[in-house]
Design a protein around this motif. Structure first.
Motif, short mmCIF file in Angstrom:
data_model
loop_
_atom_site.label_atom_id
_atom_site.label_comp_id
_atom_site.label_asym_id
_atom_site.label_seq_id
_atom_site.Cartn_x
_atom_site.Cartn_y
_atom_site.Cartn_z
N GLY A 238 0.79 -1.22 0.00
CA GLY A 238 0.00 0.00 0.00
C GLY A 238 0.82 1.27 0.00
O GLY A 238 0.26 2.37 -0.09
N ASN A 239 2.14 1.15 0.08
CA ASN A 239 2.99 2.34 0.03
C ASN A 239 2.78 3.05 -1.31
O ASN A 239 2.82 2.41 -2.35
CB ASN A 239 4.45 1.96 0.21
CG ASN A 239 5.36 3.16 0.47
OD1 ASN A 239 5.57 4.00 -0.40
ND2 ASN A 239 5.91 3.23 1.67
N PRO A 240 2.57 4.37 -1.30
CA PRO A 240 2.27 5.06 -2.55
C PRO A 240 3.45 5.24 -3.49
O PRO A 240 3.25 5.58 -4.67
CB PRO A 240 1.74 6.42 -2.09
CG PRO A 240 2.36 6.62 -0.74
CD PRO A 240 2.45 5.25 -0.13
N TYR A 241 4.66 5.04 -2.99
CA TYR A 241 5.82 5.18 -3.88
C TYR A 241 5.98 3.91 -4.70
O TYR A 241 6.21 2.83 -4.16
CB TYR A 241 7.10 5.47 -3.10
CG TYR A 241 8.31 5.53 -4.01
CD1 TYR A 241 8.48 6.62 -4.87
CD2 TYR A 241 9.25 4.50 -4.05
CE1 TYR A 241 9.56 6.67 -5.73
CE2 TYR A 241 10.33 4.56 -4.91
CZ TYR A 241 10.48 5.65 -5.76
OH TYR A 241 11.53 5.71 -6.63
N LEU A 242 5.88 4.05 -6.04
CA LEU A 242 5.88 2.89 -6.93
C LEU A 242 7.09 2.85 -7.86
O LEU A 242 7.20 1.93 -8.68
CB LEU A 242 4.60 2.89 -7.78
CG LEU A 242 3.28 3.02 -7.01
CD1 LEU A 242 2.11 2.97 -7.98
CD2 LEU A 242 3.16 1.95 -5.94
N ALA A 243 7.99 3.82 -7.77
CA ALA A 243 9.21 3.83 -8.59
C ALA A 243 8.92 3.78 -10.09
O ALA A 243 9.71 3.23 -10.86
CB ALA A 243 10.14 2.69 -8.20
N GLY A 244 7.80 4.33 -10.50
CA GLY A 244 7.47 4.36 -11.93
C GLY A 244 6.83 3.08 -12.44
O GLY A 244 6.50 3.00 -13.64
N LEU A 245 6.66 2.09 -11.60
CA LEU A 245 6.01 0.84 -12.01
C LEU A 245 4.50 1.00 -11.96
O LEU A 245 3.96 1.86 -11.25
CB LEU A 245 6.43 -0.30 -11.07
CG LEU A 245 7.93 -0.62 -11.01
CD1 LEU A 245 8.20 -1.60 -9.88
CD2 LEU A 245 8.42 -1.18 -12.33
N THR A 249 1.80 -4.24 -10.62
CA THR A 249 3.12 -4.85 -10.48
C THR A 249 3.76 -4.47 -9.16
O THR A 249 4.32 -5.32 -8.46
CB THR A 249 4.03 -4.43 -11.64
OG1 THR A 249 3.48 -4.88 -12.88
CG2 THR A 249 5.43 -5.00 -11.49
N ALA A 250 3.68 -3.19 -8.80
CA ALA A 250 4.27 -2.74 -7.55
C ALA A 250 3.65 -3.46 -6.35
O ALA A 250 4.36 -3.86 -5.41
CB ALA A 250 4.11 -1.23 -7.40
N LYS A 251 2.34 -3.67 -6.38
CA LYS A 251 1.67 -4.35 -5.26
C LYS A 251 2.14 -5.79 -5.13
O LYS A 251 2.37 -6.28 -4.02
CB LYS A 251 0.16 -4.31 -5.44
CG LYS A 251 -0.59 -4.91 -4.25
CD LYS A 251 -2.09 -4.77 -4.40
CE LYS A 251 -2.81 -5.37 -3.18
NZ LYS A 251 -4.29 -5.25 -3.31
N ILE A 252 2.32 -6.48 -6.25
CA ILE A 252 2.82 -7.86 -6.21
C ILE A 252 4.21 -7.91 -5.58
O ILE A 252 4.51 -8.77 -4.75
CB ILE A 252 2.85 -8.45 -7.63
CG1 ILE A 252 1.43 -8.67 -8.16
CG2 ILE A 252 3.64 -9.76 -7.67
CD1 ILE A 252 1.38 -9.00 -9.63
N LEU A 253 5.06 -6.97 -5.96
CA LEU A 253 6.42 -6.91 -5.43
C LEU A 253 6.40 -6.54 -3.95
O LEU A 253 7.16 -7.10 -3.14
CB LEU A 253 7.25 -5.92 -6.23
CG LEU A 253 7.47 -6.29 -7.71
CD1 LEU A 253 8.05 -5.11 -8.48
CD2 LEU A 253 8.38 -7.50 -7.83
#
Length: 267
Positions: A238-245, A249-253
């Motif tokens: 749930g962190n809003p920082y997604l590094a451009g992903l 995908t970011a949630k899976i990681l």
């Protein structure tokens, strides 16, 4: 802020989630969680605009009210092992981290009583398990941990990941880093185990550069989420920082990172 042992085939065709055989003794940095870190390592850290910058973004996004309290810096040498770094010199006064820049590019002169709360250290990708270098890994893990502690900071070891075409490295690296962490009363960040978990869960998600060694942006983000969890004891989900992903995908990681940390530390 990552037991049963699985045997891995020496082929990338069937990656398997794996854990270290030895259990870590240190499972948390709390209650005094670090806010300032130095990352000491090699190109596995500095790819994709440096892992420390993504960890810092995750931490600040999780605690925006205190975002200026968090600082991180990276000192890397391509291909380096522990013994390449003069860790003592990284703590000398009025040098590394003596100033930083705010969001408007203004210079901020740092006057912290303690330069870093923690040092996150990674050996070369093969060194901890190479027949001719693993004794050096053991020797310098202790030397560098002692140096870091002498300067009032916590030593942390970053467990790196297996090469894409050599998944058997996962268990070997996990064991080497866990033993070193236990021998030196240091936290180990299980990034390599997160890579193995993610490859077993969703092998079509590419974590590597074409060289099969360095991380893709997804790989760097996964490792950064593991570092975030290990440093803070908090979930990155749930962190809003997604590094451009993309968000999916970011949630899976994020989930793979948190599951790895929970399993490794036995939470």
């Amino acid at each position: 802020m990552l037991v049963a042992v699985a045997t891995l085939a020496a082929t990338a065709s069937a990656p398997v989630a794996v854990q270290a055989q030895t259990k870590p003794k240190v499972t948390s940095l709390g209650p005094d969680f670090p806010k300032t870190e130095i990352f000491i390592g090699n190109s596995f850290f500095y790819f994709n605009n440096s892992m420390h910058s993504h960890v810092l973004a995750l931490v600040r996004a999780a605690d925006p009210a205190n975002r200026t309290s968090y600082q991180a810096i990276s000192v890397t040498i391509g291909g380096s092992g522990f013994e390449w770094h003069d860790v003592e010199s990284y703590f000398r006064p009025n040098a590394i981290a003596s100033y930083s820049f705010d969001d408007n590019n203004n210079i901020i002169f740092n006057t912290r009583e303690r330069l870093f709360d923690a040092a996150i250290m990674m050996d070369c990708s093969q060194c901890p398990i190479h027949p001719k270098l693993k004794s050096v890994f053991t020797e310098y893990a202790k030397k560098d941990a002692d140096i870091v502690r002498a300067h009032g900071a916590k030593p942390i070891f970053f467990m790196s990941w297996a090469y894409e075409d050599k998944p058997e490295m996962t268990q070997q690296l996990a064991e080497a880093y866990t033993v070193a962490g236990n021998d030196n009363n240091a936290l180990v960040i299980p990034a390599g185990l997160a890579f193995a978990r993610m490859r077993a869960k969703q092998p079509e998600l590419n974590l590597y550069q074409p060289d099969r060694r360095h991380p893709s942006m997804a790989g760097t983000y996964l490792a950064s989420c593991v570092v975030f969890s290990a440093l803070t004891g908090r979930s990155p989900v749930g962190n809003p920082y997604l590094a451009g992903l993309d968000e999916a995908t970011a949630k899976i990681l994020q989930m793979a990172a948190w599951e790895t940390v929970q399993d490794y530390y036995g939470k």
